[in-house]
Every structure is written in structure tokens, then in C-alpha cells.
Design a protein around this motif. Structure first.
Motif, PDB file in Angstrom:
ATOM      1  N   VAL A  39      15.001  28.392  -8.875  1.00  0.00           N
ATOM      2  CA  VAL A  39      15.688  28.766 -10.114  1.00  0.00           C
ATOM      3  C   VAL A  39      14.740  29.402 -11.127  1.00  0.00           C
ATOM      4  N   PHE A  40      13.558  28.766 -11.304  1.00  0.00           N
ATOM      5  CA  PHE A  40      12.649  29.220 -12.363  1.00  0.00           C
ATOM      6  C   PHE A  40      11.420  29.951 -11.819  1.00  0.00           C
ATOM      7  N   HIS A  41      11.356  30.122 -10.497  1.00  0.00           N
ATOM      8  CA  HIS A  41      10.243  30.826  -9.853  1.00  0.00           C
ATOM      9  C   HIS A  41       8.895  30.157 -10.149  1.00  0.00           C
ATOM     10  N   ASP A  42       8.901  28.820 -10.215  1.00  0.00           N
ATOM     11  CA  ASP A  42       7.654  28.092 -10.395  1.00  0.00           C
ATOM     12  C   ASP A  42       6.866  28.099  -9.082  1.00  0.00           C
ATOM     13  N   HIS A  43       5.635  27.625  -9.169  1.00  0.00           N
ATOM     14  CA  HIS A  43       4.786  27.547  -7.978  1.00  0.00           C
ATOM     15  C   HIS A  43       4.185  26.156  -7.882  1.00  0.00           C
ATOM     16  N   PHE A  44       4.008  25.678  -6.650  1.00  0.00           N
ATOM     17  CA  PHE A  44       3.366  24.386  -6.430  1.00  0.00           C
ATOM     18  C   PHE A  44       1.863  24.501  -6.666  1.00  0.00           C
ATOM     19  N   THR A  45       1.316  23.505  -7.347  1.00  0.00           N
ATOM     20  CA  THR A  45      -0.134  23.390  -7.441  1.00  0.00           C
ATOM     21  C   THR A  45      -0.619  22.568  -6.241  1.00  0.00           C
ATOM     22  N   VAL A  46      -1.922  22.548  -6.035  1.00  0.00           N
ATOM     23  CA  VAL A  46      -2.495  21.766  -4.936  1.00  0.00           C
ATOM     24  C   VAL A  46      -2.158  20.289  -5.111  1.00  0.00           C
ATOM     25  N   VAL A  47      -2.225  19.815  -6.370  1.00  0.00           N
ATOM     26  CA  VAL A  47      -1.928  18.407  -6.648  1.00  0.00           C
ATOM     27  C   VAL A  47      -0.478  18.087  -6.292  1.00  0.00           C
ATOM     28  N   GLU A  48       0.450  18.986  -6.624  1.00  0.00           N
ATOM     29  CA  GLU A  48       1.858  18.761  -6.302  1.00  0.00           C
ATOM     30  C   GLU A  48       2.086  18.726  -4.797  1.00  0.00           C
ATOM     31  N   ILE A  49       1.414  19.609  -4.064  1.00  0.00           N
ATOM     32  CA  ILE A  49       1.557  19.632  -2.609  1.00  0.00           C
ATOM     33  C   ILE A  49       1.056  18.318  -2.006  1.00  0.00           C
ATOM     34  N   LEU A  50      -0.093  17.838  -2.508  1.00  0.00           N
ATOM     35  CA  LEU A  50      -0.630  16.568  -2.033  1.00  0.00           C
ATOM     36  C   LEU A  50       0.318  15.416  -2.381  1.00  0.00           C
ATOM     37  N   GLY A  51       0.898  15.469  -3.594  1.00  0.00           N
ATOM     38  CA  GLY A  51       1.854  14.439  -4.002  1.00  0.00           C
ATOM     39  C   GLY A  51       3.086  14.457  -3.125  1.00  0.00           C
ATOM     40  N   PHE A  52       3.575  15.644  -2.821  1.00  0.00           N
ATOM     41  CA  PHE A  52       4.726  15.796  -1.944  1.00  0.00           C
ATOM     42  C   PHE A  52       4.447  15.185  -0.576  1.00  0.00           C
ATOM     43  N   MET A  53       3.292  15.504  -0.007  1.00  0.00           N
ATOM     44  CA  MET A  53       2.933  14.989   1.316  1.00  0.00           C
ATOM     45  C   MET A  53       2.792  13.461   1.280  1.00  0.00           C
ATOM     46  N   PHE A  58       0.827  -1.208   0.000  1.00  0.00           N
ATOM     47  CA  PHE A  58       0.000   0.000   0.000  1.00  0.00           C
ATOM     48  C   PHE A  58       0.858   1.253   0.000  1.00  0.00           C
ATOM     49  N   TRP A  59       1.899   1.303   0.880  1.00  0.00           N
ATOM     50  CA  TRP A  59       2.724   2.502   0.961  1.00  0.00           C
ATOM     51  C   TRP A  59       3.608   2.674  -0.277  1.00  0.00           C
ATOM     52  N   LEU A  60       4.000   1.565  -0.894  1.00  0.00           N
ATOM     53  CA  LEU A  60       4.722   1.662  -2.172  1.00  0.00           C
ATOM     54  C   LEU A  60       3.832   2.276  -3.243  1.00  0.00           C
ATOM     55  N   LEU A  61       2.570   1.867  -3.248  1.00  0.00           N
ATOM     56  CA  LEU A  61       1.619   2.420  -4.217  1.00  0.00           C
ATOM     57  C   LEU A  61       1.390   3.905  -3.962  1.00  0.00           C
ATOM     58  N   VAL A  62       1.280   4.293  -2.698  1.00  0.00           N
ATOM     59  CA  VAL A  62       1.119   5.710  -2.347  1.00  0.00           C
ATOM     60  C   VAL A  62       2.332   6.513  -2.812  1.00  0.00           C
ATOM     61  N   THR A  63       3.534   5.939  -2.637  1.00  0.00           N
ATOM     62  CA  THR A  63       4.756   6.608  -3.101  1.00  0.00           C
ATOM     63  C   THR A  63       4.702   6.850  -4.598  1.00  0.00           C
ATOM     64  N   LEU A  64       4.317   5.814  -5.345  1.00  0.00           N
ATOM     65  CA  LEU A  64       4.236   5.931  -6.808  1.00  0.00           C
ATOM     66  C   LEU A  64       3.213   6.981  -7.225  1.00  0.00           C
ATOM     67  N   LEU A  65       2.062   6.995  -6.559  1.00  0.00           N
ATOM     68  CA  LEU A  65       1.028   7.986  -6.881  1.00  0.00           C
ATOM     69  C   LEU A  65       1.513   9.399  -6.563  1.00  0.00           C
ATOM     70  N   VAL A  77       3.562  14.741  -8.554  1.00  0.00           N
ATOM     71  CA  VAL A  77       4.592  15.787  -8.608  1.00  0.00           C
ATOM     72  C   VAL A  77       5.174  15.903 -10.011  1.00  0.00           C
ATOM     73  N   ALA A  78       5.529  14.759 -10.619  1.00  0.00           N
ATOM     74  CA  ALA A  78       6.195  14.783 -11.923  1.00  0.00           C
ATOM     75  C   ALA A  78       5.270  15.259 -13.035  1.00  0.00           C
ATOM     76  N   SER A  79       3.985  14.922 -12.945  1.00  0.00           N
ATOM     77  CA  SER A  79       3.042  15.301 -14.006  1.00  0.00           C
ATOM     78  C   SER A  79       2.341  16.617 -13.721  1.00  0.00           C
ATOM     79  N   LYS A  80       2.554  17.162 -12.480  1.00  0.00           N
ATOM     80  CA  LYS A  80       1.873  18.389 -12.051  1.00  0.00           C
ATOM     81  C   LYS A  80       0.346  18.228 -12.124  1.00  0.00           C
TER      82      LYS A  80
END
Length: 232
Positions: A205-219, A70-77, A82-85
Motif C-alpha cells: 500500500v505505502f511502498h515501504d521497504h523492509f530493513t535488515v532488523v525487520e527481516i530478522l524479526g520476521f524470521m 525461550f521460544w516465547l521470548l524469541v517471538t516477543l523479540l 518488526v513493530a519498532s523497525k
């Protein structure tokens, strides 16, 4: 430094690591990028821990726990988010890219499992050094470096040096050193921090911003890694 060459068994293992590990893990990853994009290549390579877990289950004749899966699957998700934004449609790709991507995941698993005994016996630096030298030699057979196909200048050479020294040599040295202290599965899972760090650096470096999806992926990635490190 030549100790791995003195015993036939260790020399064969070093060759296997150089060709099927050091060389193949990089070649298949960049080939996947060539056939698709960096996001897809990153995500599919991070299915490597599943192959490591499969090997461990076969070797120990014991199925992994449902919590670990389960936790491996959560890691992949999380890495996918994050990678797909969050734009999953960007991950649609060809069968060729899928094949190279799975090859990169399997080679990453092999790279994480196979050299453990060599590392314990000879240390990280000789194995990484010889692995890169021998694997690089194979790369030059496939495509000689003097047939690079583009004009070299100071800027390109500096970029190459950064990739070689920091993105390859140092990164692999640190990763292989960690295999002396961590299980192959956990060490491979911890590499999931890479896209997270890339995301943070893109902000600086590029002054990008996190989206909500990226923040959830990070967590999700950080949380799952914290749970996995107690189990692996």
C-alpha cells in the motif's frame, strides 16, 4: 441465539467475557496507543502469551519448559524488531502507558482463556455477537457514541465500517473459533503474525521497504511459532 442466557452460570460467564474480555482488551489497547504509540501498544500486548502460560502453569501445577519460555521470548523479540523497525528508542514511554499496556496484555490473556467452555457449548458466533453487543453497551455508558466529538462524513463512516466488520468482528470471530482447536497459549502466540502482515501490507500500500532488523524479526517470529506449535 439466546441459549447463553438460559443458564445463570453461563450468563455470568458471558458477562465476564463481554466486560473483562471483549470490551477491556480493545479499550486498554487503544488507551495504550493514546498514551504512547502503536508500536509500543502492539509489543506490550504481545506479552499476553506469558500471562496465559503463567495461568496454565498455576492451573496444571506444572512449570513450562525452558524451551517453551525461550521460544516465547524469541517471538516477543521478533515482534519488537518488526513493530519498532529496529528503533528501540521509540519505545520509551510513560508509567501510565506501561500500566495500560500491561492491562491490555492481561486482558488479552483473559480473553483467550475464559470463554473456552462457552465456545465449546454454544459455538463462536453467538458468543462473539453477544460479547460485542454487551461490551459495546458498556462502552456507550463510558462514552456515548452520539458524543463522538468529531464530524462524521461518508469517508469516516466507511473507515469505521471496515474497522468494525473486518478489523474487529471477523478478526475476533476467527480467533475465538481457533480456541476450539488450539491451546490458549498457541492461539495467542499466533496473533504475532498480525504485525508481520501489517508490515507486508505497508509494502504493497505505502511502498515501504523492509530493513535488515525487520527481516530478522520476521524470521524470528515465524521460526519460533513453528517450534512452539509442536510444544503447545
Amino acid at each position: 441465539m439466546i441459549s447463553p442466557f438460559r443458564e445463570k452460570k453461563d450468563f455470568i460467564q458471558l458477562l465476564l467475557f463481554s466486560f473483562l474480555g471483549m470490551f477491556l482488551v480493545q479499550f486498554t489497547y487503544f488507551k495504550t496507543i493514546e498514551q504512547s504509540n502503536a508500536s509500543f501498544a502492539t509489543i506490550i500486548q504481545y506479552t499476553g502469551p506469558f500471562f496465559v502460560l503463567l495461568y496454565a502453569a498455576i492451573a496444571k501445577r506444572q512449570l513450562p519448559s525452558l524451551k517453551t519460555c525461550f521460544w516465547l521470548l524469541v517471538t516477543l523479540l521478533g515482534v519488537t524488531a518488526v513493530a519498532s523497525k529496529g528503533q528501540i528508542e521509540q519505545l520509551a514511554t510513560s508509567q501510565s502507558a506501561l500500566g495500560w499496556g500491561l492491562a491490555s496484555a492481561i486482558s488479552l490473556a483473559f480473553y483467550s482463556i475464559q470463554p473456552r467452555k462457552l465456545l465449546q457449548k454454544y459455538g463462536s458466533l453467538p458468543i462473539v455477537g453477544w460479547g460485542m453487543l454487551i461490551g459495546g453497551g458498556l462502552g456507550n455508558v463510558v462514552h456515548p457514541m452520539w458524543q463522538i466529538g468529531s464530524q462524521l462524513n461518508v469517508q469516516v463512516i466507511l473507515y469505521l465500517l471496515v474497522v468494525i466488520l473486518f478489523g474487529t468482528a471477523l478478526a475476533y470471530l476467527i480467533f475465538l473459533t481457533s480456541l476450539r482447536y488450539l491451546s490458549s497459549t498457541l492461539a495467542t502466540v499466533l496473533t504475532a503474525v498480525e504485525p508481520l502482515l501489517a508490515a507486508f501490507l505497508s509494502i504493497i500500500v505505502f511502498h515501504d521497504h523492509f530493513t535488515v532488523v525487520e527481516i530478522l524479526g520476521f524470521m524470528a517470529v515465524i521460526g519460533s511459532i513453528m517450534c512452539l506449535q509442536k510444544k503447545l
